[in-house]
Design a protein around this motif. Structure first.
Motif, mmCIF file in Angstrom:
data_model
loop_
_atom_site.group_PDB
_atom_site.id
_atom_site.type_symbol
_atom_site.label_atom_id
_atom_site.label_comp_id
_atom_site.label_asym_id
_atom_site.label_seq_id
_atom_site.Cartn_x
_atom_site.Cartn_y
_atom_site.Cartn_z
ATOM 1 N N LEU A 7 18.923 -80.723 -2.203
ATOM 2 C CA LEU A 7 18.885 -82.182 -2.104
ATOM 3 C C LEU A 7 17.985 -82.768 -3.188
ATOM 4 O O LEU A 7 18.355 -83.743 -3.848
ATOM 5 C CB LEU A 7 18.401 -82.615 -0.719
ATOM 6 C CG LEU A 7 18.231 -84.120 -0.519
ATOM 7 C CD1 LEU A 7 19.537 -84.864 -0.738
ATOM 8 C CD2 LEU A 7 17.657 -84.392 0.863
ATOM 9 N N ALA A 8 16.823 -82.172 -3.388
ATOM 10 C CA ALA A 8 15.898 -82.658 -4.418
ATOM 11 C C ALA A 8 16.540 -82.595 -5.794
ATOM 12 O O ALA A 8 16.445 -83.543 -6.583
ATOM 13 C CB ALA A 8 14.608 -81.847 -4.388
ATOM 14 N N ALA A 9 17.207 -81.502 -6.101
ATOM 15 C CA ALA A 9 17.863 -81.358 -7.398
ATOM 16 C C ALA A 9 18.956 -82.410 -7.565
ATOM 17 O O ALA A 9 19.100 -83.004 -8.636
ATOM 18 C CB ALA A 9 18.430 -79.950 -7.552
ATOM 19 N N VAL A 43 13.492 -80.878 -14.498
ATOM 20 C CA VAL A 43 12.849 -80.610 -13.208
ATOM 21 C C VAL A 43 13.894 -80.184 -12.183
ATOM 22 O O VAL A 43 13.648 -79.273 -11.378
ATOM 23 C CB VAL A 43 12.040 -81.833 -12.718
ATOM 24 C CG1 VAL A 43 11.494 -81.601 -11.315
ATOM 25 C CG2 VAL A 43 10.896 -82.130 -13.692
ATOM 26 N N ALA A 44 15.070 -80.785 -12.214
ATOM 27 C CA ALA A 44 16.153 -80.367 -11.317
ATOM 28 C C ALA A 44 16.491 -78.898 -11.550
ATOM 29 O O ALA A 44 16.670 -78.132 -10.587
ATOM 30 C CB ALA A 44 17.387 -81.243 -11.515
ATOM 31 N N ASP A 45 16.559 -78.491 -12.814
ATOM 32 C CA ASP A 45 16.821 -77.080 -13.136
ATOM 33 C C ASP A 45 15.737 -76.177 -12.559
ATOM 34 O O ASP A 45 16.029 -75.126 -11.980
ATOM 35 C CB ASP A 45 16.906 -76.869 -14.649
ATOM 36 C CG ASP A 45 18.151 -77.470 -15.278
ATOM 37 O OD1 ASP A 45 19.127 -77.736 -14.545
ATOM 38 O OD2 ASP A 45 18.135 -77.675 -16.510
ATOM 39 N N LEU A 46 14.474 -76.588 -12.719
ATOM 40 C CA LEU A 46 13.360 -75.784 -12.190
ATOM 41 C C LEU A 46 13.447 -75.642 -10.671
ATOM 42 O O LEU A 46 13.257 -74.550 -10.128
ATOM 43 C CB LEU A 46 12.013 -76.417 -12.565
ATOM 44 C CG LEU A 46 11.626 -76.372 -14.036
ATOM 45 C CD1 LEU A 46 10.379 -77.222 -14.281
ATOM 46 C CD2 LEU A 46 11.393 -74.941 -14.495
ATOM 47 N N VAL A 47 13.732 -76.739 -10.002
ATOM 48 C CA VAL A 47 13.818 -76.732 -8.533
ATOM 49 C C VAL A 47 14.963 -75.829 -8.074
ATOM 50 O O VAL A 47 14.829 -75.103 -7.090
ATOM 51 C CB VAL A 47 13.991 -78.163 -7.991
ATOM 52 C CG1 VAL A 47 14.362 -78.170 -6.523
ATOM 53 C CG2 VAL A 47 12.717 -78.968 -8.213
ATOM 54 N N GLU A 48 16.073 -75.863 -8.785
ATOM 55 C CA GLU A 48 17.209 -75.021 -8.407
ATOM 56 C C GLU A 48 16.929 -73.543 -8.661
ATOM 57 O O GLU A 48 17.274 -72.697 -7.842
ATOM 58 C CB GLU A 48 18.451 -75.438 -9.190
ATOM 59 C CG GLU A 48 19.069 -76.718 -8.699
ATOM 60 C CD GLU A 48 20.257 -77.149 -9.529
ATOM 61 O OE1 GLU A 48 21.104 -77.856 -8.966
ATOM 62 O OE2 GLU A 48 20.340 -76.796 -10.720
ATOM 63 N N LYS A 49 16.327 -73.237 -9.787
ATOM 64 C CA LYS A 49 16.105 -71.841 -10.162
ATOM 65 C C LYS A 49 14.967 -71.192 -9.389
ATOM 66 O O LYS A 49 15.023 -69.998 -9.084
ATOM 67 C CB LYS A 49 15.832 -71.742 -11.663
ATOM 68 C CG LYS A 49 17.040 -72.040 -12.503
ATOM 69 C CD LYS A 49 16.713 -72.004 -13.980
ATOM 70 C CE LYS A 49 17.934 -72.433 -14.782
ATOM 71 N NZ LYS A 49 17.631 -72.660 -16.180
ATOM 72 N N ASP A 50 13.913 -71.963 -9.100
ATOM 73 C CA ASP A 50 12.739 -71.400 -8.429
ATOM 74 C C ASP A 50 12.078 -72.481 -7.574
ATOM 75 O O ASP A 50 11.077 -73.080 -7.970
ATOM 76 C CB ASP A 50 11.748 -70.866 -9.474
ATOM 77 C CG ASP A 50 10.590 -70.107 -8.863
ATOM 78 O OD1 ASP A 50 10.583 -69.907 -7.627
ATOM 79 O OD2 ASP A 50 9.686 -69.735 -9.614
ATOM 80 N N PRO A 51 12.642 -72.751 -6.390
ATOM 81 C CA PRO A 51 12.154 -73.850 -5.562
ATOM 82 C C PRO A 51 10.682 -73.735 -5.161
ATOM 83 O O PRO A 51 10.029 -74.734 -4.898
ATOM 84 C CB PRO A 51 13.036 -73.824 -4.312
ATOM 85 C CG PRO A 51 14.066 -72.806 -4.531
ATOM 86 C CD PRO A 51 13.770 -72.064 -5.789
ATOM 87 N N MET A 52 10.168 -72.534 -5.143
ATOM 88 C CA MET A 52 8.764 -72.347 -4.758
ATOM 89 C C MET A 52 7.875 -72.072 -5.967
ATOM 90 O O MET A 52 6.725 -71.654 -5.824
ATOM 91 C CB MET A 52 8.646 -71.190 -3.749
ATOM 92 C CG MET A 52 9.414 -71.413 -2.471
ATOM 93 S SD MET A 52 8.906 -72.901 -1.584
ATOM 94 C CE MET A 52 7.297 -72.371 -1.022
#
Length: 66
Positions: A7-9, A43-52
């Protein structure tokens, strides 16, 4: 099933689209809006690839050594 990260992405990508649309309609703001869109997409890419994932911003704001 969608996660909070998905959802964030999606929200970040939607915001990037918004910025690109604003830039397309307002030439003086286009470069700034495209830059904003690019950051949101990254940032969307980062959240998708490594949410934590952890963002390393150094010791800025740390009060441990004061």
């Amino acid at each position: 099933m969608a996660t909070y990260a998905h959802l964030a992405a999606k929200l970040l990508r939607d915001a990037a689209t918004f910025f690109r649309n604003v830039g397309a309609q307002n030439a003086p703001l286009k470069e700034q809006m495209d830059d904003n869109a690019s950051v949101y997409e990254q940032v969307a890419d980062l959240v998708e690839k490594d949410p934590m994932g952890v963002l390393d911003i150094g010791d800025e704001g740390s009060t441990a050594n004061k």
